[in-house]
Write an enzyme that holds these catalytic residues in place. Structure first.
Site, mmCIF file in Angstrom:
data_model
loop_
_atom_site.group_PDB
_atom_site.id
_atom_site.type_symbol
_atom_site.label_atom_id
_atom_site.label_comp_id
_atom_site.label_asym_id
_atom_site.label_seq_id
_atom_site.Cartn_x
_atom_site.Cartn_y
_atom_site.Cartn_z
ATOM 1 N N HIS A 20 0.832 -1.199 0.000
ATOM 2 C CA HIS A 20 0.000 0.000 0.000
ATOM 3 C C HIS A 20 0.871 1.255 0.000
ATOM 4 C CE1 HIS A 20 -2.144 3.127 2.463
ATOM 5 N NE2 HIS A 20 -3.083 2.888 1.567
ATOM 6 N N GLU B 20 2.227 1.849 -3.456
ATOM 7 C CA GLU B 20 1.203 2.441 -4.344
ATOM 8 C C GLU B 20 1.121 3.955 -4.134
ATOM 9 O OE1 GLU B 20 -3.098 3.741 -4.022
ATOM 10 O OE2 GLU B 20 -2.939 1.702 -3.222
ATOM 11 N N HIS B 21 1.131 4.392 -2.888
ATOM 12 C CA HIS B 21 1.100 5.831 -2.593
ATOM 13 C C HIS B 21 2.273 6.555 -3.248
ATOM 14 C CE1 HIS B 21 -1.761 7.026 0.812
ATOM 15 N NE2 HIS B 21 -2.173 5.853 0.406
ATOM 16 N N GLU C 59 -3.985 8.138 7.787
ATOM 17 C CA GLU C 59 -4.956 7.260 7.118
ATOM 18 C C GLU C 59 -5.271 6.045 7.999
ATOM 19 O OE1 GLU C 59 -5.238 4.498 3.091
ATOM 20 O OE2 GLU C 59 -3.832 6.188 3.120
#
Length: 427
Positions: free
Chosen positions: A67, A70-71, A143
């Site tokens: 993840h 991806e950011h 987040e």
């Protein structure tokens, strides 16, 4: 180039394996104004242990690294953001990471080929520095904390934690605050170079386009100076059939209790059409017993035990799977009792064949309708491809499913011993 034709759907797909190992698929949709592309890698949050490309030893990476990667892919070497160029071209873009894959996508009505070139370019251009990695940690920490306070997310992930003893599906896709602060640029590059190899990726395009122009755009943009990998050596912990714990209860800021009843799937390690058959059979069961219009749903609703948020879904991956039934209720334990009352009833009496046939016909109609959506086609094609399933085989497999197979699947999957309940109560 290979042409895959489905006479039932009256659809065709052009397929080509490029010299660098990338699988390219194009589905023409004449008359559609929206065009859609997904560039995806078979790499999700579950890939925590593997042998990196060019190395011999197995490593374990930090939770949440897929993840995090991806950011970081949107940050460009020139200091810009990949989204900026999409905006200039009038395209809309997004990306997501789940347990088993990471996808980068865009949709557009104009400037498609320029947008496609940009998509391929930025996904092939990682730019990680000590500074930008450190900066991202604070963003992802926020987040993670936001999702920790999200009751829908919490009740769902607690159900996964209750079901799974060792499998990484029990770990939040974003990782933990502790794990993401251990991520380094070297770890990101190691993961990128292993899993973002073209031979581990798929590019799927759908819309009213010219195949020759697609190939021209891809061939001039895609990297060719890469080693074609064999199968990446991935390692997962042994997962027993038993659940981890029967119940997890937590208190959050909600006005009414929320619940997820989970059923752990022990019929795993299927691929291709067998996996698809299991998935569709389970979906039919959910329609028969749990969804709106069923006797169970009617009883729960009339007793005031559920509201419009009640629902269910099934996840069917190669090495794991589960069914979740959930919603809001003033008495989640009473809902669970009634759910098992109906499960026992149908196990004794059998499912109703006429309802099975009706739901099969309904699912055929719904699937045909979904083929008017380029988003549905693109995202589902990619998800199925990584499980060795061709989306356009769905109708054929659905039509082949027999009533006896659904009855057996129902008896095997919906067992109390493989069930858990997750509850979020008001503080």
């Amino acid at each position: 180039m290979e042409k895959i034709v489905n006479d039932i759907l009256k659809e065709e797909i052009y397929y080509e394996k490029l010299k660098n190992g990338l699988d390219l698929f194009y589905m023409p949709k004449k008359g559609f104004t929206k065009k859609y592309a997904v560039f995806a890698t078979k790499y999700g949050s579950n890939e925590l242990e593997f042998i990196p490309i060019g190395e011999k030893d197995r490593i374990r990476v930090n939770e949440g690294v897929a993840h995090f990667l991806e950011h970081k892919m949107f940050e460009q070497p020139n200091g810009g953001n990949a989204f900026d160029r999409f905006s200039e071209l009038g395209a809309s873009a997004n990306a997501y990471t789940n347990f088993t894959m990471t996808a980068y996508l865009f949709w557009a009505t104009d400037n498609f080929y320029e947008s496609l070139e940009h998509l391929i370019n930025y996904v092939q251009t990682p730019y990680f520095t000590d500074e930008n990695v450190e900066k991202e940690k604070g963003i992802i920490e926020q987040e993670i904390k936001m999702y920790d306070d999200n009751a829908d997310w919490k009740v769902y992930f607690n159900a996964l934690k209750a079901m799974y003893v060792n499998h990484p599906t029990r770990v939040d896709i974003a990782g933990t605050v502790e794990s993401i602060y251990k991520i380094t640029k070297e770890e990101l590059y190691k993961c990128y170079n292993t899993f973002y190899n073209p031979s581990n990726m798929v590019l799927f395009i759908v819309g009213d386009l010219e195949y020759e122009k697609i190939m021209e755009t891809v061939n001039k943009t895609i990297k060719t100076d890469v080693e074609i990998l064999g199968d990446i050596k991935r390692f997962y912990p042994d997962e027993p059939n038993n659940v981890n714990q029967k119940e997890i209860v937590e208190n959050l800021s909600v006005s009414i209790p929320m619940f997820n009843i989970g059923f752990k799937d022990i019929d795993v390690n299927l691929v291709g059409r067998e996996l698809l058959k299991k998935e569709i059979s389970t979906e039919i069961i959910l329609d028969l017993i749990f969804k709106k219009g069923s006797l169970l749903h009617e009883e729960l609703y009339l007793k005031g035990l559920i509201n419009e948020n009640f629902g269910c879904n099934h996840v069917s991956q190669i090495d794991h799977g589960y069914t979740i039934i959930g919603g809001e209720s003033k008495d989640p334990y009473k809902v669970k009792d009634i759910v098992f009352k109906y499960i026992d009833k149908y196990k004794k009496e059998g499912l109703i064949k006429e309802d099975f046939e009706r739901i099969k016909k309904k699912k055929i109609g719904m699937f045909l309708k979904y083929f008017d959506s380029v988003e549905f086609i693109a995202n589902n094609f990619i998800s199925y491809k990584f499980r060795d399933i061709n989306l356009i085989d769905y109708l054929e497999v659905l039509r082949e499913i027999k009533f006896e197979e659904v009855n057996k699947r129902f008896k095997d999957h919906f067992k109390e011993e493989y069930s858990v309940i997750s509850i979020v109560n008001p503080k």
